[in-house]
Design a protein around this motif. Structure first.
Motif, PDB file in Angstrom:
ATOM      1  N   THR A  64      33.682  37.362  29.545  1.00 58.10           N
ATOM      2  CA  THR A  64      34.357  36.563  30.560  1.00 58.10           C
ATOM      3  C   THR A  64      34.251  35.071  30.248  1.00 58.10           C
ATOM      4  O   THR A  64      35.238  34.346  30.291  1.00 58.10           O
ATOM      5  N   ASN A  65      33.022  34.617  29.964  1.00 59.71           N
ATOM      6  CA  ASN A  65      32.781  33.199  29.692  1.00 59.71           C
ATOM      7  C   ASN A  65      31.957  33.021  28.431  1.00 59.71           C
ATOM      8  O   ASN A  65      31.107  33.850  28.121  1.00 59.71           O
ATOM      9  N   LEU A  84      30.771  26.360  31.399  1.00 53.45           N
ATOM     10  CA  LEU A  84      31.348  27.652  31.035  1.00 53.45           C
ATOM     11  C   LEU A  84      32.773  27.477  30.510  1.00 53.45           C
ATOM     12  O   LEU A  84      33.578  26.778  31.113  1.00 53.45           O
ATOM     13  N   ASP A  98      33.684  41.423  38.362  1.00 52.63           N
ATOM     14  CA  ASP A  98      35.106  41.599  38.663  1.00 52.63           C
ATOM     15  C   ASP A  98      35.341  42.764  39.620  1.00 52.63           C
ATOM     16  O   ASP A  98      36.280  42.751  40.422  1.00 52.63           O
ATOM     17  N   ARG A 158      37.490  36.315  44.774  1.00 56.28           N
ATOM     18  CA  ARG A 158      36.412  35.863  43.890  1.00 56.28           C
ATOM     19  C   ARG A 158      35.692  34.653  44.503  1.00 56.28           C
ATOM     20  O   ARG A 158      34.461  34.595  44.498  1.00 56.28           O
ATOM     21  N   GLU A 195      31.667  34.411  45.455  1.00 55.09           N
ATOM     22  CA  GLU A 195      30.755  33.394  44.913  1.00 55.09           C
ATOM     23  C   GLU A 195      30.158  32.547  46.034  1.00 55.09           C
ATOM     24  O   GLU A 195      28.987  32.182  46.002  1.00 55.09           O
ATOM     25  N   SER A 218      27.098  33.904  47.820  1.00 55.95           N
ATOM     26  CA  SER A 218      25.796  33.859  47.143  1.00 55.95           C
ATOM     27  C   SER A 218      24.929  32.762  47.730  1.00 55.95           C
ATOM     28  O   SER A 218      23.705  32.805  47.649  1.00 55.95           O
ATOM     29  N   GLY A 264      23.606  36.922  33.573  1.00 53.91           N
ATOM     30  CA  GLY A 264      24.983  37.185  33.978  1.00 53.91           C
ATOM     31  C   GLY A 264      25.276  36.587  35.344  1.00 53.91           C
ATOM     32  O   GLY A 264      24.461  36.658  36.260  1.00 53.91           O
ATOM     33  N   ARG A 277      23.802  36.333  40.544  1.00 52.31           N
ATOM     34  CA  ARG A 277      23.557  35.317  41.575  1.00 52.31           C
ATOM     35  C   ARG A 277      23.692  35.934  42.964  1.00 52.31           C
ATOM     36  O   ARG A 277      23.254  35.356  43.952  1.00 52.31           O
ATOM     37  N   VAL A 278      24.333  37.077  43.049  1.00 51.39           N
ATOM     38  CA  VAL A 278      24.512  37.738  44.342  1.00 51.39           C
ATOM     39  C   VAL A 278      23.135  38.171  44.864  1.00 51.39           C
ATOM     40  O   VAL A 278      22.416  38.908  44.193  1.00 51.39           O
ATOM     41  N   ASP A 311      23.933  32.567  34.040  1.00 53.64           N
ATOM     42  CA  ASP A 311      25.057  32.569  33.101  1.00 53.64           C
ATOM     43  C   ASP A 311      24.810  31.659  31.899  1.00 53.64           C
ATOM     44  O   ASP A 311      25.617  31.617  30.982  1.00 53.64           O
TER      45      ASP A 311
HETATM   46  P1  ADP Z   1      30.185  37.541  30.821  1.00 51.70           P
HETATM   47  O1  ADP Z   1      28.791  37.736  30.347  1.00 51.70           O
HETATM   48  O2  ADP Z   1      30.910  38.821  31.089  1.00 51.70           O
HETATM   49  O3  ADP Z   1      30.973  36.610  29.974  1.00 51.70           O
HETATM   50  P2  ADP Z   1      29.240  35.855  33.060  1.00 51.70           P
HETATM   51  O4  ADP Z   1      27.787  36.068  32.855  1.00 51.70           O
HETATM   52  O5  ADP Z   1      29.761  34.483  32.866  1.00 51.70           O
HETATM   53  O6  ADP Z   1      30.140  36.891  32.289  1.00 51.70           O
HETATM   54  O7  ADP Z   1      29.555  36.343  34.552  1.00 51.70           O
HETATM   55  C1  ADP Z   1      30.819  36.226  35.124  1.00 51.70           C
HETATM   56  C2  ADP Z   1      30.791  36.849  36.502  1.00 51.70           C
HETATM   57  O8  ADP Z   1      29.829  36.170  37.301  1.00 51.70           O
HETATM   58  C3  ADP Z   1      32.121  36.734  37.223  1.00 51.70           C
HETATM   59  O9  ADP Z   1      32.437  37.970  37.837  1.00 51.70           O
HETATM   60  C4  ADP Z   1      31.845  35.659  38.257  1.00 51.70           C
HETATM   61  O10 ADP Z   1      32.661  35.784  39.413  1.00 51.70           O
HETATM   62  C5  ADP Z   1      30.400  35.931  38.578  1.00 51.70           C
HETATM   63  N1  ADP Z   1      29.773  34.787  39.256  1.00 51.70           N
HETATM   64  C6  ADP Z   1      29.676  33.514  38.808  1.00 51.70           C
HETATM   65  N2  ADP Z   1      29.084  32.736  39.721  1.00 51.70           N
HETATM   66  C7  ADP Z   1      28.774  33.545  40.781  1.00 51.70           C
HETATM   67  C8  ADP Z   1      28.155  33.340  42.057  1.00 51.70           C
HETATM   68  N3  ADP Z   1      27.742  32.140  42.453  1.00 51.70           N
HETATM   69  N4  ADP Z   1      28.031  34.420  42.884  1.00 51.70           N
HETATM   70  C9  ADP Z   1      28.459  35.641  42.499  1.00 51.70           C
HETATM   71  N5  ADP Z   1      29.045  35.894  41.326  1.00 51.70           N
HETATM   72  C10 ADP Z   1      29.217  34.859  40.481  1.00 51.70           C
END
Ligand code: ADP
Ligand code: MG
Length: 626
Positions: free
Chosen positions: A29-30, A52, A240, A273, A277, A280, A342, A346-347, A369
């Motif tokens: 994703t990022n 990110l 997602d 989305r 977020e 959280s 990931g 954060r949830v 992240d």
């Molecule tokens: P990846 O490892 O797949 O590239 P990330 O570790 O960057 O992905 O995680 C992306 C996910 O984290 C997304 O679904 C995004 O909505 C979620 N996310 C980012 N910030 C928050 C937050 N504050 N609360 C809940 N979910 C979050």
């Protein structure tokens, strides 16, 4: 006595100069890039202060390639040319991609070397090229921020990534003009970021819930060395999915129909989305959804309600957690710390469930992240030679057993899955037929007993084996997996030293959910596999016995046997041939025993006969033991 100063080739022992190095988390994703500056590892932001970089690349007919936020923003209006989640395609073959094609809107065309290409307005591109675009942007960001060229980088990959996926990731780095010092497993990087390698020994768990994937890894720190004991996960589970659950809830509340237009759906996913977020850090979130046609729906989602929605999803992450613990052979209570990785961790409910499951307070001090990129930066700094006295060694694990095909289509595992790498294991094999001068080797990956149920990685031949009787040649087969997880197989004939080897890489295309399936299959089919293995083994033994019998009979059958004896042997051999074609391993075994019994006098006579031949012209004394 003068002491010699020893330096690595290519590294001067001249006054030490700091080399610019970076760690890259190339995510689904990022993606992020981090570097150690003034002793502190931190992720580097873009000019707008964003750390990110969405892993999204857009190709245009007459325009530049766009990467990151702007590409993400164009994803819904130009889906065919905007490539997201390319990590899922890395190192996969055309066939594998068909399996996941359902939810990927792109047009695939088969490329050379079995790699699928994505058809875009700017031409056909490979997943490796798409990833290289992301890496180029990060490289530029780092070089502008750090004020110089990067001497080397460490790129992270999921622990379960197989050979082809790792190779593809390395290729992407090279294509982006990066010197990839090493690939590092994501969970190991997270542990390094927390400095757990310098802490007390013990077992730690890494719980990584990203945008679309879930991974859990069990690491053990032993004498300053990290060992990945086990990994498990779900390749279709992540933040997602929470967005989708919230979106469904909004649709219900707002009375939206499932066939709502594109624009409405896109806005819906965005507010879903944002609400997730927001929850959280807040106990409730106000949602406003402006629909096409001028109406606006307004509502509130509480954290309690949200928790109810996502609870089943979190339960689904615990299955792989249990499996990883079982594979590692430990209980949840033995896990000393749990590292959260990931964005989706954060949830608050995620943290709570994980804390309950492992009965340990999860580590959340470093942004979940960013933690992987931070760990990669620390490792890159060491590998670039900026900390010459640091001895940190990182061990990783191979996700599936590696082995070789033996007679009867059976797999002989040479390296067991979850073995730590780098690793080298050797095993001896022999020839099956008299005078056999070539051996074909088939390298396979998987947990099942039969080759047809495993994945074929490579085939190669060992030639010029000196002709010997069956079973006399000694062929040593060595499997070597290097620190990046790449496999090299060598076969060497021991008496003459002829050898042959192969580097296993682009059998491009193992599907990571295929890894899961292969593991699951091996557990559910263990009993059936055991019977299948016995059957194949008896069949191979039957072939060997018949082969030896026929060649003996051709040589001296007429000379040593009378008609009745010969008939009895032929009869037993015929029955064995019949049973050989059936599927009852016990019946084959009995028929083999019958042949051995029928020919026992014959075998005895042959031995005496041979001894007589050898001794002809010699005095008996010569044969006495001295
Ligand atoms: P990846 O490892 O797949 O590239 P990330 O570790 O960057 O992905 O995680 C992306 C996910 O984290 C997304 O679904 C995004 O909505 C979620 N996310 C980012 N910030 C928050 C937050 N504050 N609360 C809940 N979910 C979050
Ligand atoms: Mg990630």
């Amino acid at each position: 006595m003068a002491l010699l100063q020893i330096s690595e080739p290519g590294q001067s022992s001249a006054p030490h100069q700091h080399r610019l190095a970076a760690g890259i988390d190339l995510g689904t994703t990022n993606s992020l890039i981090a570097s150690v500056r003034s002793g502190v590892a931190e992720t580097l932001p873009d000019l707008e202060g964003r750390h990110l970089l969405p892993s999204v690349v857009r190709y245009q007919a007459d325009g530049p390639v766009v990467v990151g936020h702007d590409a993400l923003a164009a994803a819904t209006e130009d889906p065919l040319n905007t490539i997201a989640s390319v990590k899922r395609l890395m190192g996969r073959g055309v066939e594998d991609v068909k399996g996941i094609g359902e939810y990927l809107p792109y047009e695939f065309v088969p490329g050379s070397s079995g790699m699928p290409l994505l058809h875009t307005a700017a031409g056909d591109v490979s997943p490796v090229e798409v990833s290289a675009e992301i890496l180029r942007v990060l490289k530029r960001r780092a070089e502008e921020t750090l004020g110089g060229e990067l001497s080397g980088v460490v790129v992270t990959v999921p622990a379960y990534f197989d050979d082809a996926q790792r190779q593809a990731t390395k290729d992407a780095g090279r294509l982006a003009g990066l010197n990839v010092l090493r690939l590092l497993n994501e969970p190991t990087a997270a542990a390094v970021a927390y400095g757990l390698d310098k802490g007390s020994e013990g077992v730690i768990a890494i719980y990584d819930l990203g945008g679309g994937t879930f991974d859990v890894s069990i690491l053990r720190l032993n004498k300053g060395v990290f060992e990945v004991m086990a990994t498990a996960g779900d390749t279709a589970l992540g933040g997602d999915d929470m967005d989708r659950l919230v979106a469904d809830w909004i649709m219900q509340q707002a009375g939206m129909k499932a066939d709502a237009g594109h624009v409405d759906m896109r806005r819906l996913m965005q507010v879903a989305r944002a609400a997730k977020e927001d929850l959280s850090s807040h106990s409730a979130s106000t949602i406003e959804l402006a629909l096409e046609g001028g109406t606006t729906w307004k509502g509130q989602l509480s954290r309690e309600q949200f928790n109810l929605l996502i609870a089943p999803l979190l339960e689904r992450t615990l299955g792989p957690c249990r499996r990883a613990l079982r594979d590692a052979g430990i209980r949840a209570a033995s896990v000393k710390s749990v590292v959260m990785v990931g964005g989706a961790t954060r949830v608050p409910l995620v943290r709570q469930r994980v804390a309950e499951f492992f009965a340990a307070e999860p580590m959340i001090d470093i942004d979940p992240d960013k933690v992987v990129a931070v760990g990669a930066a620390i490792q890159a700094d060491i590998l670039a030679g900026n900390k010459p006295d640091n001895e940190m060694l990182l061990l990783d694990v191979i996700p599936l057993s590696l082995g070789i095909e033996t007679m009867g289509g059976l797999t002989e595992k040479i390296i067991q899955r979850n073995s730590t790498i780098p690793v080298a294991r050797a095993q001896e094999f022999t020839t099956f037929k008299d005078g056999q001068t070539a051996m074909s080797l088939h390298v396979v990956q998987g947990e099942r007993e039969l080759v047809e149920d495993c994945r074929s990685l490579a085939r190669f031949e060992l030639r010029d084996i000196p002709p010997m009787v069956a079973g006399a040649a000694r062929i040593k087969v060595t499997f070597q997996v290097d620190a990046d997880g790449l496999l090299n197989v060598t076969a060497e004939e021991q008496t003459q030293g002829v050898s042959s080897s192969i580097e296993v890489k682009p059998s491009y295309g193992l599907n990571d959910s295929e890894i899961e399936t292969m593991l699951r299959d091996s557990m559910t089919s263990a009993a059936a596999d055991r019977d299948a293995r016995r059957l194949r083994e008896e069949q191979v033994e039957a072939d060997r016995v018949l082969e030896a019998l026929h060649s003996a009979l051709a040589a001296d059958g007429d000379e040593l046997l009378d008609e009745a004896e010969r008939n009895a042997i032929d009869e037993a051999a015929k029955r064995l041939e019949e049973q050989r074609g059936g599927d009852d391993y016990r019946a084959i075994k009995r028929a083999i025993e019958a042949v051995e019994k029928a020919s026992s006098t014959y075998v005895e006579r042959r031995m005496n006969n041979n001894i007589r031949k050898v001794m002809a012209g010699h005095k008996l004394d010569e044969f006495k033991p001295s």
